[in-house]
Design a protein around this motif. Sequence first.
Motif, PDB file in Angstrom:
ATOM      1  N   GLU A  58       0.695  -1.036  -0.096  1.00 22.90           N
ATOM      2  CA  GLU A  58       0.085   0.152   0.061  1.00 22.90           C
ATOM      3  C   GLU A  58       0.894   1.149   0.116  1.00 22.90           C
ATOM      4  O   GLU A  58       0.455   2.297  -0.761  1.00 22.90           O
ATOM      5  CB  GLU A  58      -0.732   0.065   1.234  1.00 22.90           C
ATOM      6  CG  GLU A  58      -2.195  -1.044   1.331  1.00 22.90           C
ATOM      7  CD  GLU A  58      -3.052  -0.830   2.104  1.00 22.90           C
ATOM      8  OE1 GLU A  58      -2.678  -0.422   3.386  1.00 22.90           O
ATOM      9  OE2 GLU A  58      -3.844  -1.433   2.267  1.00 22.90           O
ATOM     10  N   SER A  80      -2.053  -2.347 -11.620  1.00 22.58           N
ATOM     11  CA  SER A  80      -2.899  -1.222 -10.929  1.00 22.58           C
ATOM     12  C   SER A  80      -4.116  -1.884 -10.536  1.00 22.58           C
ATOM     13  O   SER A  80      -4.944  -2.367 -11.381  1.00 22.58           O
ATOM     14  CB  SER A  80      -3.249   0.057 -11.677  1.00 22.58           C
ATOM     15  OG  SER A  80      -4.158   0.706 -10.930  1.00 22.58           O
ATOM     16  N   ALA A  82      -6.751  -0.596  -9.779  1.00 18.14           N
ATOM     17  CA  ALA A  82      -7.846   0.087 -10.149  1.00 18.14           C
ATOM     18  C   ALA A  82      -8.318  -0.198 -11.506  1.00 18.14           C
ATOM     19  O   ALA A  82      -9.509   0.200 -11.856  1.00 18.14           O
ATOM     20  CB  ALA A  82      -7.733   1.663 -10.272  1.00 18.14           C
ATOM     21  N   ARG A 116       0.463   6.520   4.131  1.00 18.51           N
ATOM     22  CA  ARG A 116      -0.784   5.663   4.509  1.00 18.51           C
ATOM     23  C   ARG A 116      -1.719   6.715   5.416  1.00 18.51           C
ATOM     24  O   ARG A 116      -2.791   6.948   5.032  1.00 18.51           O
ATOM     25  CB  ARG A 116      -0.675   4.356   5.335  1.00 18.51           C
ATOM     26  CG  ARG A 116      -1.950   3.722   5.402  1.00 18.51           C
ATOM     27  CD  ARG A 116      -1.785   2.553   6.493  1.00 18.51           C
ATOM     28  NE  ARG A 116      -2.134   1.388   5.739  1.00 18.51           N
ATOM     29  CZ  ARG A 116      -2.346   0.245   6.496  1.00 18.51           C
ATOM     30  NH1 ARG A 116      -1.661   0.321   7.683  1.00 18.51           N
ATOM     31  NH2 ARG A 116      -2.615  -0.898   5.997  1.00 18.51           N
ATOM     32  N   SER A 119      -2.666   9.682   3.291  1.00 18.28           N
ATOM     33  CA  SER A 119      -3.711   9.513   2.114  1.00 18.28           C
ATOM     34  C   SER A 119      -5.073   9.312   2.940  1.00 18.28           C
ATOM     35  O   SER A 119      -6.094   9.942   2.657  1.00 18.28           O
ATOM     36  CB  SER A 119      -3.503   8.057   1.576  1.00 18.28           C
ATOM     37  OG  SER A 119      -4.597   7.616   0.962  1.00 18.28           O
ATOM     38  N   ARG A 120      -5.082   8.586   4.153  1.00 16.84           N
ATOM     39  CA  ARG A 120      -6.312   8.373   5.026  1.00 16.84           C
ATOM     40  C   ARG A 120      -6.837   9.486   5.833  1.00 16.84           C
ATOM     41  O   ARG A 120      -8.170   9.789   5.903  1.00 16.84           O
ATOM     42  CB  ARG A 120      -6.155   7.233   5.915  1.00 16.84           C
ATOM     43  CG  ARG A 120      -6.092   5.868   5.441  1.00 16.84           C
ATOM     44  CD  ARG A 120      -5.924   4.705   6.554  1.00 16.84           C
ATOM     45  NE  ARG A 120      -5.833   3.499   5.760  1.00 16.84           N
ATOM     46  CZ  ARG A 120      -5.735   2.577   6.666  1.00 16.84           C
ATOM     47  NH1 ARG A 120      -5.607   2.441   7.743  1.00 16.84           N
ATOM     48  NH2 ARG A 120      -5.522   1.351   6.012  1.00 16.84           N
ATOM     49  N   THR A 125      -8.563  11.788  -1.153  1.00 11.81           N
ATOM     50  CA  THR A 125      -8.796  11.594  -2.635  1.00 11.81           C
ATOM     51  C   THR A 125      -7.797  10.732  -3.412  1.00 11.81           C
ATOM     52  O   THR A 125      -8.013  10.421  -4.526  1.00 11.81           O
ATOM     53  CB  THR A 125      -9.286  12.938  -3.461  1.00 11.81           C
ATOM     54  OG1 THR A 125      -7.842  13.737  -3.191  1.00 11.81           O
ATOM     55  CG2 THR A 125     -10.211  13.706  -2.745  1.00 11.81           C
ATOM     56  N   ARG A 126      -6.781  10.578  -2.576  1.00 12.32           N
ATOM     57  CA  ARG A 126      -5.494   9.867  -3.286  1.00 12.32           C
ATOM     58  C   ARG A 126      -5.069   8.620  -2.431  1.00 12.32           C
ATOM     59  O   ARG A 126      -5.214   8.593  -1.161  1.00 12.32           O
ATOM     60  CB  ARG A 126      -4.130  10.872  -3.353  1.00 12.32           C
ATOM     61  CG  ARG A 126      -4.398  11.974  -4.261  1.00 12.32           C
ATOM     62  CD  ARG A 126      -4.666  11.538  -5.723  1.00 12.32           C
ATOM     63  NE  ARG A 126      -5.024  12.744  -6.365  1.00 12.32           N
ATOM     64  CZ  ARG A 126      -4.665  12.790  -7.706  1.00 12.32           C
ATOM     65  NH1 ARG A 126      -4.336  11.732  -8.434  1.00 12.32           N
ATOM     66  NH2 ARG A 126      -5.045  13.788  -8.454  1.00 12.32           N
ATOM     67  N   THR A 127      -4.606   7.250  -3.092  1.00 10.61           N
ATOM     68  CA  THR A 127      -4.214   6.518  -2.339  1.00 10.61           C
ATOM     69  C   THR A 127      -2.725   6.562  -1.789  1.00 10.61           C
ATOM     70  O   THR A 127      -1.960   7.329  -2.239  1.00 10.61           O
ATOM     71  CB  THR A 127      -4.018   5.031  -3.230  1.00 10.61           C
ATOM     72  OG1 THR A 127      -2.828   5.440  -4.291  1.00 10.61           O
ATOM     73  CG2 THR A 127      -5.347   4.984  -3.952  1.00 10.61           C
ATOM     74  N   PRO A 128      -2.360   5.614  -1.044  1.00 10.44           N
ATOM     75  CA  PRO A 128      -0.875   5.627  -0.358  1.00 10.44           C
ATOM     76  C   PRO A 128       0.034   5.729  -1.592  1.00 10.44           C
ATOM     77  O   PRO A 128       1.127   6.462  -1.212  1.00 10.44           O
ATOM     78  CB  PRO A 128      -1.066   4.566   0.643  1.00 10.44           C
ATOM     79  CG  PRO A 128      -2.382   4.215   1.101  1.00 10.44           C
ATOM     80  CD  PRO A 128      -3.089   4.668  -0.201  1.00 10.44           C
ATOM     81  N   THR A 129      -0.164   4.830  -2.416  1.00 13.87           N
ATOM     82  CA  THR A 129       0.828   4.734  -3.436  1.00 13.87           C
ATOM     83  C   THR A 129       0.838   5.999  -4.394  1.00 13.87           C
ATOM     84  O   THR A 129       1.741   6.533  -4.569  1.00 13.87           O
ATOM     85  CB  THR A 129       0.538   3.634  -4.530  1.00 13.87           C
ATOM     86  OG1 THR A 129       0.382   2.417  -3.819  1.00 13.87           O
ATOM     87  CG2 THR A 129       1.542   3.618  -5.463  1.00 13.87           C
ATOM     88  N   GLN A 130      -0.276   6.851  -4.463  1.00 10.06           N
ATOM     89  CA  GLN A 130      -0.345   8.055  -5.138  1.00 10.06           C
ATOM     90  C   GLN A 130       0.441   9.210  -4.264  1.00 10.06           C
ATOM     91  O   GLN A 130       1.220   9.747  -4.954  1.00 10.06           O
ATOM     92  CB  GLN A 130      -1.928   8.478  -5.747  1.00 10.06           C
ATOM     93  CG  GLN A 130      -2.295   7.378  -6.651  1.00 10.06           C
ATOM     94  CD  GLN A 130      -3.768   7.763  -6.713  1.00 10.06           C
ATOM     95  OE1 GLN A 130      -4.388   8.039  -5.745  1.00 10.06           O
ATOM     96  NE2 GLN A 130      -4.184   7.897  -8.052  1.00 10.06           N
TER      97      GLN A 130
END
Length: 161
Positions: A58, A80, A82, A116, A119-120, A125-130
Amino acid sequence: MTGEWSEEENGVFEAALVEFGAGRADRWERIAELVPGKSAWEVEQQYRRLERDVMDIEAGIIEPPRYADDYRAASPIPFSPARSRPEERKKGVPWSEDEHKRFLEGLEKYGKGDWRSISRNAVVTRTPTQVASHAQKYFLRLSTDGKKERRRSSIHDVTRS
């Protein structure tokens, strides 16, 4: 017992994790009963390793595992979660100024590397990877600060004020 887990043992272990959900006082003992040769302690340690691997995936630290029967394994296009087919690859959505400012606030609050939490709690609006990718580009931009005169403006130039 042995630290190695066979594919079969892992399959039984993973199915048992679902069957004996979190919060059960006897979870590790019950799962160990289903995995021959493994103690409750070994089962719990295997779970902790799995948990760390998921967090690293993540956070973008390690790539998700590739499976032999996974059509994505031979694909030149990165995986990905997604998208369901490699040919559906889309260009990323640029970060907004508001997202970047929330990123900077999260960076200040949670620190470098806790993508993480950022992101949370900050850039939802973004993932931990983003977030990790954005941070990498942001810190690269900061490190090349002396060469400002010959570069385009970027979202990474935006400050919190």
